[in-house]
Motif scaffolding. Sequence first.
Motif, PDB file in Angstrom:
ATOM      1  N   GLY A 256      13.198  19.774 -81.074  1.00 25.54           N
ATOM      2  CA  GLY A 256      13.249  21.102 -80.461  1.00 25.54           C
ATOM      3  C   GLY A 256      11.965  21.614 -79.997  1.00 25.54           C
ATOM      4  O   GLY A 256      11.809  22.759 -79.454  1.00 25.54           O
ATOM      5  N   LYS A 258       9.735  23.285 -81.769  1.00 23.36           N
ATOM      6  CA  LYS A 258       9.362  24.551 -82.465  1.00 23.36           C
ATOM      7  C   LYS A 258       8.536  24.467 -83.446  1.00 23.36           C
ATOM      8  O   LYS A 258       7.851  25.461 -83.822  1.00 23.36           O
ATOM      9  N   THR A 259       7.938  23.197 -83.943  1.00 25.08           N
ATOM     10  CA  THR A 259       7.283  23.005 -84.909  1.00 25.08           C
ATOM     11  C   THR A 259       5.900  22.197 -84.707  1.00 25.08           C
ATOM     12  O   THR A 259       6.249  20.990 -83.893  1.00 25.08           O
ATOM     13  N   LYS A 260       5.025  22.461 -85.349  1.00 25.27           N
ATOM     14  CA  LYS A 260       3.593  21.411 -85.280  1.00 25.27           C
ATOM     15  C   LYS A 260       3.606  20.701 -86.535  1.00 25.27           C
ATOM     16  O   LYS A 260       4.502  20.142 -87.314  1.00 25.27           O
ATOM     17  N   PRO A 278       5.384  26.716 -87.904  1.00 23.48           N
ATOM     18  CA  PRO A 278       6.027  26.827 -86.606  1.00 23.48           C
ATOM     19  C   PRO A 278       5.049  26.878 -85.273  1.00 23.48           C
ATOM     20  O   PRO A 278       4.038  27.336 -85.487  1.00 23.48           O
ATOM     21  N   ILE A 279       5.180  26.498 -84.121  1.00 22.62           N
ATOM     22  CA  ILE A 279       4.401  26.480 -83.153  1.00 22.62           C
ATOM     23  C   ILE A 279       4.014  27.916 -82.698  1.00 22.62           C
ATOM     24  O   ILE A 279       2.991  28.355 -82.582  1.00 22.62           O
ATOM     25  N   GLU A 280       5.221  28.840 -82.651  1.00 21.73           N
ATOM     26  CA  GLU A 280       4.922  30.338 -82.530  1.00 21.73           C
ATOM     27  C   GLU A 280       5.087  31.008 -84.138  1.00 21.73           C
ATOM     28  O   GLU A 280       5.913  30.783 -84.632  1.00 21.73           O
ATOM     29  N   GLU A 292      17.447  26.697 -89.591  1.00 20.42           N
ATOM     30  CA  GLU A 292      17.153  25.458 -88.826  1.00 20.42           C
ATOM     31  C   GLU A 292      16.248  24.710 -89.699  1.00 20.42           C
ATOM     32  O   GLU A 292      15.812  23.389 -89.237  1.00 20.42           O
TER      33      GLU A 292
END
Length: 395
Positions: A256, A258-260, A278-280, A292
């Motif tokens: 997805g 959204k995560t690193k 989370p990336i953001e 999620e």
Amino acid sequence: MVMMNSKSKNTYDAIVIGAGSVGLPTAYFLTLEGWSVLVLDGEASPGQGQNKAAIGGVRATHSDPGKITLCLQSIEIFEGWREKHGVDIGWIGGGYCFPVYREEDEKLLTDILPTQKSYGLDIDWVGPDRIKELIPGINENGLRGGTYSPGDGQVSPLKSASEFWKQSKERGCEYRFGEPVTGLLIEGGRIKGVKTSKGVYNADVVVNSAGSEARKIGLMAGIDIPVVPDSHEGGISAPMERFFDPLIVDMRPGPGGKTKNFYFGQNDRGQVIFCYTPIEPIIGTNRSCTSEFMPIIARRLIDLIPRLKNMLIRRVWRGLYPMTPDGIIILDRVREVEGFYLEVGMCGQGFMLGPGVGLNMAKLITSGEPAIDREVFDTLSFYRDFGKGRAEALK
Ligand SMILES: Cc1cc2nc3c(=O)[nH]c(=O)nc-3n(C[C@H](O)[C@H](O)[C@H](O)COP(=O)(O)OP(=O)(O)OC[C@H]3O[C@@H](n4cnc5c(N)ncnc54)[C@H](O)[C@@H]3O)c2cc1C
């Protein structure tokens, strides 16, 4: 410094605001210096703020000199705790391992090795065969190798909080729980003590160790500290037989996109404990778990170590990193208010930094100088340039 027995009621050499990852070790090291100390916390017992949200990873293998030197001291304190105090705080010296599948991650990690080695850190790039030994059952498809730093490890955040609390209490430190600080007493530019929901306490030294609430405490003294809460989720499995020792970091983005970084380890009870970045950033104080988190974790875990597909999850939680705009912590003496000290903005590493921070802040407060090199310590100053991020963080 005034000796303990000459103090009048409710008067101390120092007051520490917050019995968390950094406040507890600071109180412990201040009592070792012979100071009378009061610790105040709004929660009911030690380590109940973000300390208990941490998964317990402890490493010195950073790229920033301040974090490297403070964490080296933390590791020495955590690792030596059982021998010094006879109590097990769940230390597992299994190191950190970053298994790598992408060329860009290999470059990033190998580029910082010279800096890490220049600080004497025991870390190296190892080939896929060594990674397979360290992480039995790891997905071999595309595995390039990775870094391994055997000197790093893991500790139980609740066991260590409880130990700093007990050891400092035995040395005369007082604790008042369920008593949040509501104001600071300041006269003629000097700190004089604090007000709480239940009373007034006097001291010429007050330390702000309020974690994700640090900005609120700063504002009580008219100081705007750029620390904002940034939420991160974590979780833990049921216990299982130990089959890997290092704390593992997978740097690839998750499903997805959204995560690193995905972090996990097997603790002293055999439970797998995990979290991701989370990336953001998710700025704010919402601590409700999201729907999620577990689907992403499950995918990432099974992709990396397929044999974990039957792992039972015991619980999940969401905690708050006390974030600074540049991701570097703040340790300083406030110039505008004499006697007011900051140990704030611990970001995602406050647990591992705690003992090193406590040791250095206690030295700074009692002698005017930190234990580590002054030049390195000054990189953590409250008065540094936080860059563009500062304005953003203060919104
Ligand atoms: C999911 C997750 C995983 C993490 N994993 C790791 C990890 O593996 N390793 C690591 O090093 N870090 C980790 N962290 C980060 C770590 O938890 C924090 O950096 C650290 O706990 C911050 O320490 P602190 O002492 O600043 O704050 P805290 O531990 O939160 O302590 C602050 C204390 O101040 C008290 N307080 C606040 N306001 C007041 C007031 N007005 N009056 C009195 N008391 C007050 C609070 O109740 C609290 O007890 C993780 C965090 C999360 C969320």
